[in-house]
Design a protein around this motif. Structure first.
Motif, mmCIF file in Angstrom:
data_model
loop_
_atom_site.group_PDB
_atom_site.id
_atom_site.type_symbol
_atom_site.label_atom_id
_atom_site.label_comp_id
_atom_site.label_asym_id
_atom_site.label_seq_id
_atom_site.Cartn_x
_atom_site.Cartn_y
_atom_site.Cartn_z
ATOM 1 N N LEU A 52 0.807 -1.216 0.000
ATOM 2 C CA LEU A 52 0.000 0.000 0.000
ATOM 3 C C LEU A 52 0.841 1.269 0.000
ATOM 4 O O LEU A 52 0.292 2.374 -0.046
ATOM 5 C CB LEU A 52 -0.931 0.005 1.222
ATOM 6 N N GLN A 53 2.149 1.141 0.046
ATOM 7 C CA GLN A 53 3.047 2.290 0.108
ATOM 8 C C GLN A 53 2.964 3.101 -1.188
ATOM 9 O O GLN A 53 3.317 2.603 -2.258
ATOM 10 C CB GLN A 53 4.472 1.798 0.319
ATOM 11 N N PRO A 54 2.493 4.364 -1.149
ATOM 12 C CA PRO A 54 2.358 5.148 -2.381
ATOM 13 C C PRO A 54 3.649 5.319 -3.158
ATOM 14 O O PRO A 54 3.625 5.385 -4.392
ATOM 15 C CB PRO A 54 1.829 6.491 -1.869
ATOM 16 N N MET A 55 4.776 5.404 -2.477
ATOM 17 C CA MET A 55 6.049 5.588 -3.182
ATOM 18 C C MET A 55 6.600 4.277 -3.745
ATOM 19 O O MET A 55 7.653 4.278 -4.388
ATOM 20 C CB MET A 55 7.087 6.241 -2.269
ATOM 21 N N ALA A 56 5.906 3.172 -3.463
ATOM 22 C CA ALA A 56 6.281 1.861 -4.004
ATOM 23 C C ALA A 56 7.695 1.434 -3.610
ATOM 24 O O ALA A 56 8.386 0.746 -4.357
ATOM 25 C CB ALA A 56 6.128 1.855 -5.531
ATOM 26 N N ALA A 65 4.033 9.003 2.377
ATOM 27 C CA ALA A 65 2.589 9.252 2.145
ATOM 28 C C ALA A 65 1.701 8.075 2.538
ATOM 29 O O ALA A 65 0.509 8.084 2.232
ATOM 30 C CB ALA A 65 2.317 9.643 0.688
ATOM 31 N N TYR A 66 2.239 7.099 3.259
ATOM 32 C CA TYR A 66 1.434 5.939 3.641
ATOM 33 C C TYR A 66 0.189 6.349 4.426
ATOM 34 O O TYR A 66 -0.923 5.900 4.128
ATOM 35 C CB TYR A 66 2.276 4.970 4.472
ATOM 36 N N HIS A 115 -3.417 8.024 3.056
ATOM 37 C CA HIS A 115 -4.543 7.287 2.477
ATOM 38 C C HIS A 115 -5.835 7.699 3.170
ATOM 39 O O HIS A 115 -5.882 7.785 4.388
ATOM 40 C CB HIS A 115 -4.357 5.771 2.690
#
Length: 252
Positions: free
Chosen positions: A211-215, A248-249, A252
């Motif tokens: 779920l980490q936006p920065m992948a 940014a985790y 959400h």
């Protein structure tokens, strides 16, 4: 690169034998501080301190169990006796505990985790603050987590402790603001540390990292950059706050 001005400062970092604590210790030393590297694993603390000295920095090491209040009192006295004062502290020592649903969480594991992750921070603050007040002020950063503001299934003890660290930080910051002691908390997200890597194959950890936006996962150095800024006079009007390093985790 912005200089943070730690020349002549004495810093104590707990849980400094690896991961974020080691990264913070290295950066503090690079910026001129004399660092006391403290860890439950004395050999690991010694290795980090030796590395710092090999690069021209000032560092000492000590083994300490932060869940033991008497040991923590001796730790802070060690810093004062060896270094003359205490100006900066990072209360980073912690453990992650077992993963169980709340109703199934073993009582002994609950108490063990809170003794390290919450009581240990309180014990450290109790003696660090007293030393800093005598010294005319100082700065403390307490290591919370993204779980200081959100929850994670099967991590009730860890989440409760990290929420507690944020609360302790806020109260103490109010109490000692006029005495020149600033106290802040940092909430790392999914960082490449031994704690995360030990659980990298668990279903819940894989889901959270996915779920980490920065992948990607963060690095200890990215957390250290914020910690050292908060310790510095560049952050002289920042106290009682909780700062996330989570890619940014939690947005959400």
């Amino acid at each position: 690169m912005m200089k943070l001005g730690f020349d002549g400062k004495v810093a104590l970092v707990t849980g400094a034998g690896s991961g974020i604590g080691a990264a913070v210790s290295r950066q503090l030393a690079e910026e001129g501080a004399e660092v006391v590297v403290a860890d439950l694993n004395g050999d690991a603390a010694q290795t980090v301190a030796a590395e710092i000295r090999s690069l021209g920095g000032q560092a000492q090491h000590i083994a300490v169990d932060v869940s033991d209040p008497d040991a923590v009192e001796r730790l802070v006295q060690f810093v004062i006796d060896r270094c003359g004062a205490l100006h900066l502290a990072v209360n980073n020592a912690g453990t992650d505990g077992v993963r169980k649903a709340t109703a199934d969480y073993p009582l002994d594991e609950w108490h063990k985790l809170l003794n390290v992750n919450l009581n240990g921070v309180f014990y450290c603050m109790k003696h660090e603050i007293a030393a800093m007040v005598q010294n005319g002020g100082g700065s403390i950063v307490n290591m919370s987590s993204i779980l200081g503001c959100v929850g994670l299934p099967t991590a009730s003890a860890y989440t409760a402790a990290k929420h507690g660290v944020v609360g302790l930080t806020k109260v103490a910051a109010i109490e000692y603001a006029r005495m020149g002691v600033r106290i802040n908390a940092v909430g790392p997200g999914w960082i490449e540390t031994p704690l995360l890597l030990d659980h990298s194959d668990t279903v819940s950890t894989r889901r959270m990292v996915a779920l980490q936006p920065m992948a990607r996962r963060g690095t200890p150095q990215e957390v250290s950059a914020l910690v050292c800024f908060l310790l510095s006079e560049q952050a002289s009007f920042i106290s009682g706050s909780y700062h996330l390093v989570d890619g940014a985790y939690t947005a959400h």
